[in-house]
Design an enzyme around this catalytic site. Sequence first.
Site, PDB file in Angstrom:
ATOM      1  N   ALA A  32       0.875  -1.189   0.000  1.00  0.00           N
ATOM      2  CA  ALA A  32       0.000   0.000   0.000  1.00  0.00           C
ATOM      3  C   ALA A  32       0.909   1.235   0.000  1.00  0.00           C
ATOM      4  CB  ALA A  32      -0.957  -0.008   1.181  1.00  0.00           C
ATOM      5  N   HIS A  37       6.919   5.857   1.533  1.00  0.00           N
ATOM      6  CA  HIS A  37       7.758   4.710   1.114  1.00  0.00           C
ATOM      7  C   HIS A  37       8.676   5.118  -0.041  1.00  0.00           C
ATOM      8  CE1 HIS A  37       4.045   2.553   2.669  1.00  0.00           C
ATOM      9  NE2 HIS A  37       4.993   2.005   3.390  1.00  0.00           N
TER      10      HIS A  37
END
Length: 290
Positions: A32, A37
Amino acid sequence: MELIHTVAWMRQVAAEARRGDCPLGLVPTMGALHEGHFSLVREAKRQCSPVVVSIFVNPKQFGPSEDFQKYPRTLDADRAALENLGVDYTFAPAPEQIYPSGFRTAVSVEGLSDKLEGRSRPGHFRGVTTVVLKLFEIVQPRFAFFGRKDAQQVRIIRQMTGDLALDTEIAVCPIVREPDGLALSSRNAYLSAGDRRAATVLYRSLDALRREISAGDRDVVHLVATVRKIIEAEPGVALDYAEIVDADTLEPVMALRKTCCALLAARVGNTRLIDNALIEPAGESFIVTL
Ligand code: PAF
């Protein structure tokens, strides 16, 4: 980019990669993926080659009443994004690859794992350290990249790598925030429009803390009270904890002296969110990083 599903294949590819001249980097994730990230991946790419991103929704770090089943799983989109970022390998093992039947081992970092998040989520960090050690063992990265948003997680993983003399250095990257201050998290996807507006209260409370510290306030009881008051005044938000702790021991501090963290967790609607500020001494004053 190569997508790898098995431990044996990942181990073999990583062993070959480690023979190269550049350090191997690992970005462990639960998928996700979002800009938070991606910032880890960009930093990993700056320092390492090749870069491995692991995507594994780790059942062992979810409590029985937590969101393991409904945790967002977006492998196709994640894969496309990682391909665009120039990631070399995505390691996306099935649960039985990481936890084959009969798996009985757990890794636990004593004294740091049972407070703050650990108090509200018993067993959570045991699940995190168990899977992170296993990923480190499979990939054996020279560097592994984590976000400062999970400040307690980072502190615990650093303790584990030191205690076990692992040959992996932990690189910590800044918190990535939305323009209104909300820290990026895969769980933000659960927020309704109303919850999303209310969720900015975490950032607003830490920003108020920063202003008070800049104005010379060193009274930890007063600083924590300020944060609590702002969060508790927000309808639909239930504060779990707000504490200023020593960055090393994670024990509450009485006064600002050494490097500390203001750590908080709150439930916004049905979604549990965390955020933090790093408070570092700089001469007579303090730098507060959100
Ligand atoms: O921070 C996370 O996403 C997870 O806790 C981690 C480190 C990938 C372990 O499952």
